[in-house]
Design a protein around this motif. Structure first.
Motif, short mmCIF file in Angstrom:
data_model
loop_
_atom_site.label_atom_id
_atom_site.label_comp_id
_atom_site.label_asym_id
_atom_site.label_seq_id
_atom_site.Cartn_x
_atom_site.Cartn_y
_atom_site.Cartn_z
N ASP A 38 0.84 -1.20 0.00
CA ASP A 38 0.00 0.00 0.00
C ASP A 38 0.87 1.25 0.00
O ASP A 38 1.91 1.30 0.65
N VAL A 39 0.42 2.26 -0.72
CA VAL A 39 1.12 3.53 -0.80
C VAL A 39 0.25 4.62 -0.19
O VAL A 39 -0.95 4.66 -0.43
N MET A 40 0.88 5.49 0.61
CA MET A 40 0.21 6.69 1.08
C MET A 40 0.93 7.88 0.45
O MET A 40 2.12 8.07 0.67
N MET A 41 0.20 8.64 -0.33
CA MET A 41 0.77 9.77 -1.06
C MET A 41 0.38 11.07 -0.38
O MET A 41 -0.79 11.30 -0.09
N HIS A 42 1.36 11.92 -0.13
CA HIS A 42 1.09 13.23 0.45
C HIS A 42 0.54 14.17 -0.62
O HIS A 42 0.96 14.13 -1.77
N LEU A 43 -0.37 15.05 -0.21
CA LEU A 43 -0.80 16.18 -1.02
C LEU A 43 -0.84 17.39 -0.12
O LEU A 43 -1.34 17.30 1.01
N ALA A 56 -3.48 15.16 -9.92
CA ALA A 56 -2.82 14.25 -8.98
C ALA A 56 -3.77 13.16 -8.51
O ALA A 56 -3.40 11.98 -8.43
N LEU A 57 -5.00 13.52 -8.20
CA LEU A 57 -5.97 12.55 -7.70
C LEU A 57 -6.38 11.56 -8.79
O LEU A 57 -6.53 10.37 -8.52
N GLU A 58 -6.57 12.06 -10.01
CA GLU A 58 -6.92 11.16 -11.11
C GLU A 58 -5.80 10.15 -11.36
O GLU A 58 -6.04 8.97 -11.56
N LYS A 59 -4.56 10.66 -11.38
CA LYS A 59 -3.41 9.77 -11.57
C LYS A 59 -3.29 8.77 -10.43
O LYS A 59 -3.03 7.59 -10.65
N ALA A 60 -3.46 9.25 -9.19
CA ALA A 60 -3.38 8.36 -8.03
C ALA A 60 -4.41 7.25 -8.16
O ALA A 60 -4.10 6.07 -7.96
N LYS A 61 -5.62 7.60 -8.51
CA LYS A 61 -6.68 6.60 -8.65
C LYS A 61 -6.37 5.64 -9.80
O LYS A 61 -6.52 4.43 -9.66
N ILE A 63 -3.50 4.68 -10.94
CA ILE A 63 -2.42 3.73 -10.63
C ILE A 63 -2.71 2.87 -9.41
O ILE A 63 -1.93 1.98 -9.09
N GLY A 64 -3.82 3.15 -8.72
CA GLY A 64 -4.21 2.29 -7.61
C GLY A 64 -3.85 2.79 -6.22
O GLY A 64 -3.93 2.03 -5.26
N VAL A 65 -3.47 4.05 -6.10
CA VAL A 65 -3.21 4.63 -4.78
C VAL A 65 -4.56 4.94 -4.14
O VAL A 65 -5.41 5.58 -4.76
N GLU A 66 -4.75 4.47 -2.92
CA GLU A 66 -6.02 4.70 -2.22
C GLU A 66 -5.85 5.51 -0.94
O GLU A 66 -6.83 5.86 -0.31
N ASN A 67 -4.60 5.80 -0.55
CA ASN A 67 -4.33 6.48 0.72
C ASN A 67 -3.66 7.83 0.46
O ASN A 67 -2.64 7.89 -0.22
N ILE A 68 -4.24 8.87 1.03
CA ILE A 68 -3.74 10.23 0.86
C ILE A 68 -3.50 10.84 2.23
O ILE A 68 -4.32 10.70 3.14
N LEU A 69 -2.36 11.52 2.39
CA LEU A 69 -2.10 12.32 3.59
C LEU A 69 -2.25 13.78 3.17
O LEU A 69 -1.46 14.28 2.37
N TYR A 106 -13.60 6.83 -2.00
CA TYR A 106 -12.56 6.07 -2.69
C TYR A 106 -11.23 6.15 -1.94
O TYR A 106 -10.56 5.15 -1.73
N PHE A 107 -10.84 7.37 -1.55
CA PHE A 107 -9.56 7.56 -0.87
C PHE A 107 -9.73 7.49 0.64
O PHE A 107 -10.69 8.03 1.20
N CYS A 108 -8.78 6.83 1.29
CA CYS A 108 -8.66 6.87 2.75
C CYS A 108 -7.74 8.06 3.03
O CYS A 108 -6.60 8.07 2.58
#
Length: 118
Positions: A38-43, A56-61, A63-69, A106-108
């Motif tokens: 799992d990846v958590m990506m900062h914004l 950024a959110l469209e790209k994250a979704k 590629i399968g990133v579901e966790n955002i800080l 969608y995002f945690c």
């Protein structure tokens, strides 16, 4: 290789004012694709336009990133005080609200805050 170390997740920073946003998305894609971790990506709010956040959110979704800080972020290099850009986001709570409006659950989303509040 990273998977062998058994991390619960991989945390990837956004970089001051989005300065490393392309690298952030590339790293996130690599770790999702090749490590299965799992990846958590900062914004951050720093220099964050709605267009850049949407990208950024469209790209994250995608590629399968579901966790955002979600963070307010630090002032850009050379700037003493933090200021929101015109039409941008003032607080991490503004980012959270916007992300929830656009993507529902969608995002945690995690946040970090200052103990003195705003």
């Amino acid at each position: 290789m990273v998977k062998n170390l058994g991390p619960l997740f991989i945390d990837i920073t956004w970089g001051a004012g989005g300065s490393t946003s392309d690298s952030t998305l590339e790293l996130a894609n690599h770790f999702v694709k090749y490590s299965g971790t799992d990846v958590m990506m900062h914004l951050t709010c720093t220099n964050m336009t709605r267009e850049l956040l949407d990208y950024a959110l469209e790209k994250a979704k995608e590629i399968g990133v579901e966790n955002i800080l979600a963070l307010r972020g630090d002032p850009p290099r050379g700037q003493e005080r933090w200021e929101a850009i015109e039409g941008g986001f003032q607080y991490a709570s503004d980012l959270v609200r916007y992300i929830k409006e656009k993507y529902g659950d969608y995002f945690c989303i995690g946040v970090a805050g200052y103990s003195d509040g705003h």
